[in-house]
Design a protein around this motif. Structure first.
Motif, PDB file in Angstrom:
ATOM      1  N   SER A 182     -15.596  17.408  72.904  1.00  0.00           N
ATOM      2  CA  SER A 182     -14.441  17.634  73.773  1.00  0.00           C
ATOM      3  C   SER A 182     -14.596  18.911  74.587  1.00  0.00           C
ATOM      4  CB  SER A 182     -13.166  17.689  72.920  1.00  0.00           C
ATOM      5  OG  SER A 182     -12.049  18.027  73.713  1.00  0.00           O
ATOM      6  N   MET A 183     -15.083  19.978  73.959  1.00  0.00           N
ATOM      7  CA  MET A 183     -15.242  21.259  74.660  1.00  0.00           C
ATOM      8  C   MET A 183     -16.311  21.168  75.755  1.00  0.00           C
ATOM      9  SD  MET A 183     -14.986  23.836  71.378  1.00  0.00           S
ATOM     10  CE  MET A 183     -15.333  25.291  72.369  1.00  0.00           C
TER      11      MET A 183
ATOM     12  N   SER B 143      -5.662  25.426  93.058  1.00  0.00           N
ATOM     13  CA  SER B 143      -6.839  24.995  92.309  1.00  0.00           C
ATOM     14  C   SER B 143      -7.098  25.915  91.122  1.00  0.00           C
ATOM     15  CB  SER B 143      -8.064  24.942  93.220  1.00  0.00           C
ATOM     16  OG  SER B 143      -8.331  26.217  93.772  1.00  0.00           O
ATOM     17  N   ARG B 144      -6.987  27.229  91.332  1.00  0.00           N
ATOM     18  CA  ARG B 144      -7.210  28.158  90.224  1.00  0.00           C
ATOM     19  C   ARG B 144      -6.147  27.991  89.141  1.00  0.00           C
ATOM     20  NH1 ARG B 144     -10.919  32.134  91.145  1.00  0.00           N
ATOM     21  NH2 ARG B 144     -11.674  32.362  93.301  1.00  0.00           N
ATOM     22  N   LYS B 145      -4.908  27.792  89.562  1.00  0.00           N
ATOM     23  CA  LYS B 145      -3.823  27.590  88.597  1.00  0.00           C
ATOM     24  C   LYS B 145      -4.046  26.308  87.804  1.00  0.00           C
ATOM     25  CE  LYS B 145       1.184  26.974  88.302  1.00  0.00           C
ATOM     26  NZ  LYS B 145       2.460  26.861  89.067  1.00  0.00           N
ATOM     27  N   LEU B 146      -4.503  25.259  88.487  1.00  0.00           N
ATOM     28  CA  LEU B 146      -4.731  23.983  87.820  1.00  0.00           C
ATOM     29  C   LEU B 146      -5.847  24.103  86.784  1.00  0.00           C
ATOM     30  CD1 LEU B 146      -3.591  21.105  88.010  1.00  0.00           C
ATOM     31  CD2 LEU B 146      -5.457  20.564  89.576  1.00  0.00           C
ATOM     32  N   VAL B 147      -6.910  24.812  87.124  1.00  0.00           N
ATOM     33  CA  VAL B 147      -8.020  24.987  86.184  1.00  0.00           C
ATOM     34  C   VAL B 147      -7.568  25.800  84.977  1.00  0.00           C
ATOM     35  CG1 VAL B 147     -10.273  26.067  85.872  1.00  0.00           C
ATOM     36  CG2 VAL B 147      -9.811  24.723  87.925  1.00  0.00           C
ATOM     37  N   ARG B 148      -6.776  26.867  85.214  1.00  0.00           N
ATOM     38  CA  ARG B 148      -6.287  27.680  84.093  1.00  0.00           C
ATOM     39  C   ARG B 148      -5.430  26.844  83.148  1.00  0.00           C
ATOM     40  NH1 ARG B 148      -5.234  31.625  88.121  1.00  0.00           N
ATOM     41  NH2 ARG B 148      -3.022  31.054  88.038  1.00  0.00           N
ATOM     42  N   GLU B 149      -4.537  26.049  83.717  1.00  0.00           N
ATOM     43  CA  GLU B 149      -3.663  25.233  82.877  1.00  0.00           C
ATOM     44  C   GLU B 149      -4.448  24.149  82.144  1.00  0.00           C
ATOM     45  OE1 GLU B 149      -0.736  23.766  85.548  1.00  0.00           O
ATOM     46  OE2 GLU B 149       0.396  25.644  85.622  1.00  0.00           O
ATOM     47  N   ALA B 150      -5.446  23.580  82.828  1.00  0.00           N
ATOM     48  CA  ALA B 150      -6.233  22.518  82.197  1.00  0.00           C
ATOM     49  C   ALA B 150      -7.037  23.043  81.021  1.00  0.00           C
ATOM     50  CB  ALA B 150      -7.156  21.873  83.234  1.00  0.00           C
ATOM     51  N   LYS B 151      -7.476  24.287  81.088  1.00  0.00           N
ATOM     52  CA  LYS B 151      -8.237  24.864  79.976  1.00  0.00           C
ATOM     53  C   LYS B 151      -7.387  24.990  78.719  1.00  0.00           C
ATOM     54  CE  LYS B 151     -11.562  27.604  82.657  1.00  0.00           C
ATOM     55  NZ  LYS B 151     -12.036  28.966  82.972  1.00  0.00           N
ATOM     56  N   LYS B 152      -6.076  25.129  78.892  1.00  0.00           N
ATOM     57  CA  LYS B 152      -5.181  25.288  77.748  1.00  0.00           C
ATOM     58  C   LYS B 152      -4.713  23.950  77.186  1.00  0.00           C
ATOM     59  CE  LYS B 152      -3.401  29.622  79.698  1.00  0.00           C
ATOM     60  NZ  LYS B 152      -2.191  30.333  80.189  1.00  0.00           N
TER      61      LYS B 152
ATOM     62  N   LEU C 170      -8.337  12.474  80.068  1.00  0.00           N
ATOM     63  CA  LEU C 170      -8.026  13.680  80.840  1.00  0.00           C
ATOM     64  C   LEU C 170      -6.623  14.157  80.507  1.00  0.00           C
ATOM     65  CD1 LEU C 170      -9.433  12.720  84.363  1.00  0.00           C
ATOM     66  CD2 LEU C 170     -10.417  14.354  82.746  1.00  0.00           C
ATOM     67  N   PRO C 171      -6.371  15.466  80.538  1.00  0.00           N
ATOM     68  CA  PRO C 171      -5.022  15.974  80.289  1.00  0.00           C
ATOM     69  C   PRO C 171      -4.030  15.448  81.329  1.00  0.00           C
ATOM     70  CG  PRO C 171      -6.636  17.751  80.234  1.00  0.00           C
ATOM     71  CD  PRO C 171      -7.334  16.555  80.780  1.00  0.00           C
ATOM     72  N   ALA C 172      -2.776  15.319  80.915  1.00  0.00           N
ATOM     73  CA  ALA C 172      -1.730  14.815  81.815  1.00  0.00           C
ATOM     74  C   ALA C 172      -1.575  15.707  83.043  1.00  0.00           C
ATOM     75  CB  ALA C 172      -0.408  14.715  81.056  1.00  0.00           C
ATOM     76  N   ARG C 173      -1.861  16.994  82.897  1.00  0.00           N
ATOM     77  CA  ARG C 173      -1.702  17.927  84.021  1.00  0.00           C
ATOM     78  C   ARG C 173      -2.626  17.589  85.178  1.00  0.00           C
ATOM     79  NH1 ARG C 173      -0.609  20.052  87.767  1.00  0.00           N
ATOM     80  NH2 ARG C 173      -0.096  22.235  88.243  1.00  0.00           N
ATOM     81  N   LEU C 174      -3.769  16.963  84.893  1.00  0.00           N
ATOM     82  CA  LEU C 174      -4.739  16.651  85.937  1.00  0.00           C
ATOM     83  C   LEU C 174      -4.521  15.287  86.591  1.00  0.00           C
ATOM     84  CD1 LEU C 174      -8.081  17.920  84.353  1.00  0.00           C
ATOM     85  CD2 LEU C 174      -6.785  18.973  86.214  1.00  0.00           C
ATOM     86  N   ARG C 175      -3.696  14.453  86.002  1.00  0.00           N
ATOM     87  CA  ARG C 175      -3.590  13.076  86.493  1.00  0.00           C
ATOM     88  C   ARG C 175      -3.083  12.970  87.931  1.00  0.00           C
ATOM     89  NH1 ARG C 175      -0.959  10.987  80.833  1.00  0.00           N
ATOM     90  NH2 ARG C 175      -2.741  11.629  79.544  1.00  0.00           N
TER      91      ARG C 175
ATOM     92  N   LYS D 258     -17.781  20.676  81.566  1.00  0.00           N
ATOM     93  CA  LYS D 258     -18.503  19.998  82.638  1.00  0.00           C
ATOM     94  C   LYS D 258     -17.542  19.467  83.703  1.00  0.00           C
ATOM     95  CE  LYS D 258     -22.726  18.755  80.175  1.00  0.00           C
ATOM     96  NZ  LYS D 258     -23.575  19.551  81.087  1.00  0.00           N
ATOM     97  N   PHE D 259     -16.413  18.932  83.282  1.00  0.00           N
ATOM     98  CA  PHE D 259     -15.466  18.399  84.277  1.00  0.00           C
ATOM     99  C   PHE D 259     -14.876  19.519  85.120  1.00  0.00           C
ATOM    100  CE2 PHE D 259     -11.482  16.905  85.985  1.00  0.00           C
ATOM    101  CZ  PHE D 259     -11.757  15.604  86.363  1.00  0.00           C
ATOM    102  N   LEU D 260     -14.451  20.613  84.488  1.00  0.00           N
ATOM    103  CA  LEU D 260     -13.826  21.699  85.251  1.00  0.00           C
ATOM    104  C   LEU D 260     -14.839  22.402  86.150  1.00  0.00           C
ATOM    105  CD1 LEU D 260     -11.369  23.235  82.625  1.00  0.00           C
ATOM    106  CD2 LEU D 260     -10.882  21.663  84.508  1.00  0.00           C
TER     107      LEU D 260
END
Length: 410
Positions: A197-198, A224-233, A105-110, A203-205
């Protein structure tokens, strides 16, 4: 390079807990599960848990062997459980190659995963399983049902929180009508990393958004919306390690991953009042204050009754007596595994996997594989015979109290 102060001495994680746990409790309020782990590791194989008195048939020495705590997070108690688990897995092996994939998982989500471990770690398992099922079922990829085991690890070598899944995947699958085994076209390649990976990210998001809409995540709509946007990048790293040569190799390899905890005692280099030094990778080391070491260790305590090893596809409980048996019949018997590598005592985890009798049972000589669980004398490696049962100094501990309020467990 100067030797460490404790060079040559036997160091254990339990020593750190016994020495510094009291100060840690005074400064921190712990939840039920971390508090239980802290207490169990601290008292593991001590007179607090009771034990048995043995006498060596060879040298006549009396040896007290104290009971293990059997906590799944205790570095000392995983060897026997790991060995029995591996023995069970041997009966479910397939005579085919195996692949090892890692999903991170990306570090942003940890941070949010740590705050909602049960929900989001379950989602991590579900997302990886659905991704592998989807690629395997695609006729352009394989068009078959895989068998795979997912093992959760939550740590880095420095004990930081880093949830990721190890996937041990069969090199092929059973056709939908169970008439034939479909192997992978290339023995060195399972699925392309970027598309996997894609799909895993999507599926996770998607599951993350569903959990938030269901009110299971303590996040505002903006966050939550900000977190999803950042996680996509962010990069969602999915990589495949070198494939295994066959089922004989997978048995020994699984032993390294299934019952491993955040750190083994074998990695400790020194223990002092102001720092704990342990190996990370190669010749690199990490130094932490005792309080920080305990804090990081407790980061990896899983929720109560959370399963960190899960089986899917042909290896799922619903298929082991039907489709798995059919696949074993089609592939033929599995070659005998070599005895050169012991699945219990691995290179990375040597001092933690002894018999669950006592700290003193670590002998230089190993008992034979036939007599692996028999207690041995630490002086001469002779057989120990039970004499008496020392009394436990600790009263029987009741499970932690949980109150159910408004449908939530507190």
């Amino acid at each position: 390079m100067h030797p460490h102060p404790n060079a040559g001495a036997k160091l254990e994680i339990a020593q750190i807990f016994r020495r510094f746990a009291g100060a840690h409790r005074q400064k921190h309020t712990l939840a039920d599960e971390p508090a239980r782990v802290l207490c169990d590791v601290e008292e593991c194989r001590t007179s607090a848990l009771g034990g048995h008195l043995y006498r060596c048939e060879n040298c006549g020495r009396d040896v007290p062997l104290y009971n293990s705590c059997l906590n799944r997070h205790c570095p000392t108690c995983q060897g026997p459980a790991q060995y029995h688990w591996i023995e069970q897995r041997k009966r479910r092996l397939l005579n085919t190659g195996y692949f090892h994939m890692v999903f991170t998982l990306p570090a942003r989500l940890r941070p949010v995963v740590f705050a909602h471990r049960r929900s989001l770690l379950d989602l991590l398992f579900r997302s990886v399983a659905e991704t592998l099922h989807a690629f395997a079922a695609d006729p352009k990829r394989l068009g078959a049902q895989l068998g795979f085991t997912l093992v959760l690890h939550t740590w880095t070598r420095e004990l930081l929180f880093h949830p990721h899944l190890h996937a041990i995947v069969t090199g092929g699958g059973l056709s939908s009508d169970a008439s034939r085994w479909i192997g992978v076209p290339n023995d060195d390649f399972l699925f392309p990393g970027t598309p996997v990976s894609m799909l895993f990210r999507g599926k996770f998001l998607a599951g993350f958004i569903d959990l938030w809409k269901a009110g299971k995540l303590d996040l505002s709509e903006h966050d939550s919306r900000k977190l999803v946007r950042e996680a996509k990048k962010c990069p969602w790293v999915v990589f495949a390690k070198r494939p295994f040569g066959g089922p004989a190799q997978i048995v020994n390899y699984l032993g390294r991953y299934t019952h491993r905890v955040a750190i083994s005692s074998a990695r400790l280099l020194s223990i002092s009042d102001d720092k704990i030094v342990f190996r990370t990778r190669g010749e690199k080391t990490c130094s932490l204050k005792p309080e920080e070491f305990i804090r990081r260790f407790l980061l990896h305590v899983l929720p109560h009754q959370f399963f960190k090893i899960r089986h899917y596809g042909l290896l799922s409980p619903s298929n082991v007596n039907t489709r798995l048996l059919r696949a074993q019949h089609l592939l033929g018997p599995v070659p005998a595994a070599p005895e050169a590598v012991d699945p219990v005592r691995t290179v990375d985890d040597t001092s933690d996997n002894a018999h669950p009798g006592a700290d003193s049972i670590q002998a230089d000589k190993e008992p034979s594989s036939i007599d692996r669980t028999a207690p041995r004398c630490p002086r001469c490696n002779g057989r120990l015979v039970a004499l008496a049962t020392p009394r436990s100094h600790r009263p029987q501990r009741a499970p932690p109290i949980r109150l159910r309020l408004n449908g939530m467990i507190q």
